[in-house]
Design a protein around this motif. Sequence first.
Motif, PDB file in Angstrom:
ATOM      1  N   TYR A  16       6.729  -3.290  -3.425  1.00 52.95           N
ATOM      2  CA  TYR A  16       5.653  -3.028  -4.380  1.00 52.95           C
ATOM      3  C   TYR A  16       5.776  -1.605  -4.886  1.00 52.95           C
ATOM      4  O   TYR A  16       5.960  -0.677  -4.108  1.00 52.95           O
ATOM      5  CB  TYR A  16       4.284  -3.246  -3.741  1.00 52.95           C
ATOM      6  CG  TYR A  16       3.151  -3.032  -4.729  1.00 52.95           C
ATOM      7  CD1 TYR A  16       2.979  -3.904  -5.794  1.00 52.95           C
ATOM      8  CD2 TYR A  16       2.285  -1.950  -4.616  1.00 52.95           C
ATOM      9  CE1 TYR A  16       1.974  -3.709  -6.717  1.00 52.95           C
ATOM     10  CE2 TYR A  16       1.268  -1.765  -5.532  1.00 52.95           C
ATOM     11  CZ  TYR A  16       1.121  -2.641  -6.583  1.00 52.95           C
ATOM     12  OH  TYR A  16       0.123  -2.450  -7.492  1.00 52.95           O
ATOM     13  N   HIS A  76      -7.483 -15.725  -2.194  1.00 45.91           N
ATOM     14  CA  HIS A  76      -6.982 -15.192  -3.451  1.00 45.91           C
ATOM     15  C   HIS A  76      -5.516 -14.818  -3.289  1.00 45.91           C
ATOM     16  O   HIS A  76      -5.034 -14.554  -2.185  1.00 45.91           O
ATOM     17  CB  HIS A  76      -7.801 -13.979  -3.908  1.00 45.91           C
ATOM     18  CG  HIS A  76      -7.865 -12.881  -2.892  1.00 45.91           C
ATOM     19  ND1 HIS A  76      -6.880 -11.931  -2.738  1.00 45.91           N
ATOM     20  CD2 HIS A  76      -8.809 -12.575  -1.958  1.00 45.91           C
ATOM     21  CE1 HIS A  76      -7.214 -11.091  -1.772  1.00 45.91           C
ATOM     22  NE2 HIS A  76      -8.377 -11.460  -1.276  1.00 45.91           N
ATOM     23  N   SER A  77      -4.781 -14.794  -4.405  1.00 45.11           N
ATOM     24  CA  SER A  77      -3.356 -14.493  -4.374  1.00 45.11           C
ATOM     25  C   SER A  77      -2.971 -13.780  -5.657  1.00 45.11           C
ATOM     26  O   SER A  77      -3.561 -14.019  -6.724  1.00 45.11           O
ATOM     27  CB  SER A  77      -2.531 -15.776  -4.220  1.00 45.11           C
ATOM     28  OG  SER A  77      -1.149 -15.488  -4.188  1.00 45.11           O
ATOM     29  N   ASN A  78      -1.954 -12.912  -5.563  1.00 46.46           N
ATOM     30  CA  ASN A  78      -1.495 -12.143  -6.714  1.00 46.46           C
ATOM     31  C   ASN A  78      -0.513 -12.946  -7.562  1.00 46.46           C
ATOM     32  O   ASN A  78       0.191 -13.820  -7.079  1.00 46.46           O
ATOM     33  CB  ASN A  78      -0.793 -10.862  -6.253  1.00 46.46           C
ATOM     34  CG  ASN A  78      -1.754  -9.907  -5.604  1.00 46.46           C
ATOM     35  OD1 ASN A  78      -2.229 -10.144  -4.504  1.00 46.46           O
ATOM     36  ND2 ASN A  78      -2.051  -8.834  -6.298  1.00 46.46           N
ATOM     37  N   GLU A 120       4.080  -9.171  -8.267  1.00 46.04           N
ATOM     38  CA  GLU A 120       3.693  -7.880  -7.710  1.00 46.04           C
ATOM     39  C   GLU A 120       2.789  -7.175  -8.717  1.00 46.04           C
ATOM     40  O   GLU A 120       3.157  -6.185  -9.351  1.00 46.04           O
ATOM     41  CB  GLU A 120       4.935  -7.046  -7.393  1.00 46.04           C
ATOM     42  CG  GLU A 120       5.794  -7.658  -6.294  1.00 46.04           C
ATOM     43  CD  GLU A 120       7.025  -6.828  -6.004  1.00 46.04           C
ATOM     44  OE1 GLU A 120       7.124  -5.715  -6.527  1.00 46.04           O
ATOM     45  OE2 GLU A 120       7.889  -7.310  -5.257  1.00 46.04           O
ATOM     46  N   SER A 121       1.597  -7.710  -8.877  1.00 49.34           N
ATOM     47  CA  SER A 121       0.681  -7.168  -9.872  1.00 49.34           C
ATOM     48  C   SER A 121      -0.706  -7.092  -9.282  1.00 49.34           C
ATOM     49  O   SER A 121      -0.975  -7.565  -8.179  1.00 49.34           O
ATOM     50  CB  SER A 121       0.665  -8.061 -11.120  1.00 49.34           C
ATOM     51  OG  SER A 121      -0.065  -9.259 -10.861  1.00 49.34           O
ATOM     52  N   ASN A 122      -1.610  -6.471 -10.047  1.00 52.42           N
ATOM     53  CA  ASN A 122      -3.007  -6.413  -9.652  1.00 52.42           C
ATOM     54  C   ASN A 122      -3.818  -7.548 -10.263  1.00 52.42           C
ATOM     55  O   ASN A 122      -5.051  -7.504 -10.261  1.00 52.42           O
ATOM     56  CB  ASN A 122      -3.600  -5.059 -10.044  1.00 52.42           C
ATOM     57  CG  ASN A 122      -3.219  -3.980  -9.048  1.00 52.42           C
ATOM     58  OD1 ASN A 122      -3.578  -4.058  -7.888  1.00 52.42           O
ATOM     59  ND2 ASN A 122      -2.464  -3.000  -9.504  1.00 52.42           N
ATOM     60  N   TYR A 134      -5.004 -11.016  -9.558  1.00 47.33           N
ATOM     61  CA  TYR A 134      -5.065 -11.944  -8.436  1.00 47.33           C
ATOM     62  C   TYR A 134      -6.120 -13.008  -8.713  1.00 47.33           C
ATOM     63  O   TYR A 134      -7.213 -12.717  -9.181  1.00 47.33           O
ATOM     64  CB  TYR A 134      -5.342 -11.218  -7.112  1.00 47.33           C
ATOM     65  CG  TYR A 134      -6.429 -10.197  -7.153  1.00 47.33           C
ATOM     66  CD1 TYR A 134      -7.746 -10.518  -6.818  1.00 47.33           C
ATOM     67  CD2 TYR A 134      -6.153  -8.891  -7.521  1.00 47.33           C
ATOM     68  CE1 TYR A 134      -8.736  -9.575  -6.853  1.00 47.33           C
ATOM     69  CE2 TYR A 134      -7.156  -7.937  -7.558  1.00 47.33           C
ATOM     70  CZ  TYR A 134      -8.448  -8.277  -7.221  1.00 47.33           C
ATOM     71  OH  TYR A 134      -9.436  -7.329  -7.277  1.00 47.33           O
ATOM     72  N   SER A 174      -1.582  -5.874   2.034  1.00 52.67           N
ATOM     73  CA  SER A 174      -1.594  -6.921   1.015  1.00 52.67           C
ATOM     74  C   SER A 174      -1.664  -6.252  -0.356  1.00 52.67           C
ATOM     75  O   SER A 174      -2.157  -5.138  -0.496  1.00 52.67           O
ATOM     76  CB  SER A 174      -2.794  -7.847   1.210  1.00 52.67           C
ATOM     77  OG  SER A 174      -4.000  -7.142   0.995  1.00 52.67           O
ATOM     78  N   THR A 186      -3.400  -5.885  -3.293  1.00 52.53           N
ATOM     79  CA  THR A 186      -4.681  -6.130  -3.935  1.00 52.53           C
ATOM     80  C   THR A 186      -5.288  -4.794  -4.323  1.00 52.53           C
ATOM     81  O   THR A 186      -5.355  -3.878  -3.496  1.00 52.53           O
ATOM     82  CB  THR A 186      -5.645  -6.871  -2.989  1.00 52.53           C
ATOM     83  OG1 THR A 186      -5.006  -8.045  -2.503  1.00 52.53           O
ATOM     84  CG2 THR A 186      -6.914  -7.262  -3.709  1.00 52.53           C
TER      85      THR A 186
END
Length: 763
Positions: free
Chosen positions: A338, A578-580, A583-585, A587, A739, A741
Motif C-alpha cells: 500500500y 466492508h472491503s476496499n 489498494e484504495s480508500n 471501500y 487493514s 481503510t
Amino acid sequence: MKLRIFAATAIMALLAAMPCRATVLSSLHGVVHDGQHFPIKGAAIALQAADSSFTLNAVTDAEGSFDLAAVPIGVYRVHVQATGFSSADQTVTVQAGTHPVLHFALAVEGAKTTVTVEAPQEQTDSVTPVTLVTRQQIDQTPGASRTNGSQMITDFVPGAYMTHDMLHMRGGHQTSWLLDGIAIPNTKIASNVGPQIDPKDIGQLEIDRGSYTADLGDRTYGIFNVLPRSGFERDHDAELMISGGNFGTGEAQLAFGDHTARTAWYASATGSRSDYGLAPPVVELYHDATNSQSGFVSVIRNQTPRDQLRITGQYRQDYFQIPYDPDPNDWEQASGYYNSSGLRDGQTERDAFAIANWVHTISPKALVEAAPFYHFNEANYDSQPSDMPVATTWHQRSNYVGAQADIRADVGPNSFAGGLYSFYQNENDLYGLLVNDGSADSVPPTRSLANAGLVEFHISDHLRVNRWITLLGGMRFSIYRGGFAESAAYPRIGATAEIPHLHWVLRGFYGHFFQPAPLETVSSAFLNYVTHQEGENAFTPLPSERDEEHQFGIQIPYKGWVLDVANVKNRVNNFLDHSNVGESNIYFPIAVDGALVRAWELSLRSPQLAHRGQFHLAYSNQIAEQRGNVIGGFTCSIPEDPACNLGPDYTPVDHDQRHTLNTGFTVNLPLHTWFASNVYYGSGFVNGLAGAEVGPYNGNYLPAHTTFDVSAGMPIGERWKLAVNVLNVTGHRVLLDNSITVGGFHYNDPRLVSAQLRYRFHF
C-alpha cells in the motif's frame, strides 16, 4: 413506483395503527406496607432524578401499591411519605424495557428514623446485558466529553473498541442510535467515522449489547439508547465550555436550557478543530486535521397530565483530512502492499435528524406513543485532482423518512407490548475517477439512484411469574425491499431467575435477528472501470444479515458491588462487513457467507467507596471469525484468491481482538475536586500480513497495547469549573491495525493533553 407506494402505505399504516412504549421509557411498580405487612393507603410517592429536577408523583391505592408508567432511563431516588409513619428513601436504576418492583416497609413515626437505601437496586427482569452511563460519568471520564470521543462507550462496555477509526462491538459494525427510544435509521457500514451525537448533548446513555426483546430492533452488536439533555437540570441557565490542547486542538460549546412546570428545553451549538483527527499510518502526523460544527435542540412539553410531546433535532458536519505516510521507502510501501505517500484526500460528513415523539398515558398501567422522523446522512470523499495514479470522487447521500409507533399495557403479572417501525430510504450516490497515469479512461462524476423500504411489526410479553422468575417472549416481523425483496418472522425468548436471599440473577436468551442490508448504488461507468481493473470482480446486491444468538448470564450483587458475567454465541448468515476496491480508500459493504462470534464478557462496578469514589471494570474474551465466499457487494470469482473465497474453515475477521480490558476509578476529593483514571489493554488485532513476510510483524496478531488515561477537575467559585484530561499518558505508540481503510495502516492515538473551562450563567 411500487416501492414508493409500498413505503408510503406502510408509514400511513404505522401512524394510524395502535401505536409499544418508547424504549427509553420503563414502568415502575411499588408496594408500601407497615411493619405488620398491612398495606398503607394514600402514601405519597415522589420519584426524583439524581441529576436534574425531573419528578414523577403517585399515590398508593387501597392495596398499598403504586404505578408509574413513563419513567425515562436513569438513576432516581424514590421518596415515600405517609401520615403517621417515618419516611423512606430508595435509589433505583431504571433501564429500558425493565419493570422494577420496589418494596417499602414504613415504621411507625417516632419508632424508627428515616430509612435510606443508598445502593441502586439492580434489575432482575431483563435478559439484555446493559451498561448505563450517567451525565456525571461522561463529564469525568477521561476524554469522554470530546466531540469525537468514544470513551463513554469503550471505557464501560465489554467488547467495545475503536480500530481503523470505527467503533466495533461484539465482533461487528452494525450498531444503532436511539433518541428518546426512537431508532435513527442508518443502513450504512463504514461510511462515517464521526459519532452520531455529541457526548456533551447526552443526559443519560444506555448501551444494550445483544439479547434484545422484540421491541428493541435488530442491531445485534450494540444499541445506544440516548436520553438527551432536556433543560430539567437548568433554570434560565446557560453554559459556555471552551477547551484547548496539544496538536492545535480547540473546542467550544454554548448551551442554554430552562424549564417550567409544563415545558423544558435545551439547545446547544458546538465547534471544534484539531491537527489530529484519524489514526495515522505512521507515528508522525501528516495531513490529519479535523473540524466539526453542530447544533442540537430538545423540547419537552407536558401538554396535559396524560400527553407529552418531545421534539428533538440536530445538524452536524465533520471534516477529516486523510493522513498519509510521506516516506515511499517505508516497509509497507516498498513491498507494494500500500502506498499512501501521495494522498491529500479529505472526507466531509453531514448528518441531520428531526424527531417528534408523542406519548399518551392511558392509565398508570398503559401508554401509547407515535413518533415520525427524518434522517439525512452524507459522506463525501474527495481527492486532489493531481493524485496519482487516480483521483477519486466518492459521494454518498441518504435520506430516510419514517415513523415508530408503540403501545404497552400491564395486565396483572404481564407487560404486553406491540408496535410498528418503518422507513423509506432514498440513496443518491456519485462516483468519479480521474485517471492520471494513462492506464485507463477516466470516469466522469456520475450519479446513481436507488430506493429501499422497511416495515417491521413486533409483539412481546414480559411475564413476572412470581417475585423470583420472569419469562420473556416475542416476535418481530420484517419486510424489506432493497437490493432484494426479503422478509423474516423471528422469535426471541428469554428468562430470568433470582436466587432468594443471595439475590443472584440468572438469565438466558435465544433469538433471531434480521439486519437490513446497506443500500448500494454505483454508476455503470464506475462498474466497468472496476471490472476492467480488478479482473473478475463485480458488484452484486447485498443480502440482509441474519443472526442467531444464544446467551447465558449471571448478575451477582454484594454490598453494593455488582458483577455481571455473560457468555454469548452469535451465528451469522450473510455477515455484513466492508472491503476496499484494490489498494484504495474506496471501500464498499460486503456480505460474507457466514460468521461466528463467541465471547465471555465481564463487568464489575462498585458502590461509592467510603463516600469518595467508584471503581469500574469491563473485560471481554472474544473470538470473531468468518468463512465462505463473499456473496454480496464487491465480490470476486477467482477461486485461488483468498479474498474471494475464505474457505469452509473459520478465520478471524480483521477487527478480531481476543482480550480487551478497561478498568478505572473515580474519586471525589475535598473541595469538590475529583480525579478519574482508566487503563485500557488490548491483546492485539489480526495481522493482515501474517505469513506474507512483509514488515516487522509476522505473527497472526499485531502487538498488545496498553494506554493509561487520567482526568481531574474542580469548581472555581459558584460559576466556574476547570478540568484537565490526558489520554495515553505514557505516549506509547504501536501499530494498531494494517487493514487498508481511511488512509491505510493505523497507529494508536498519541498523548493528547487538554484543559477545559466551563462558565455557567443566567440569561
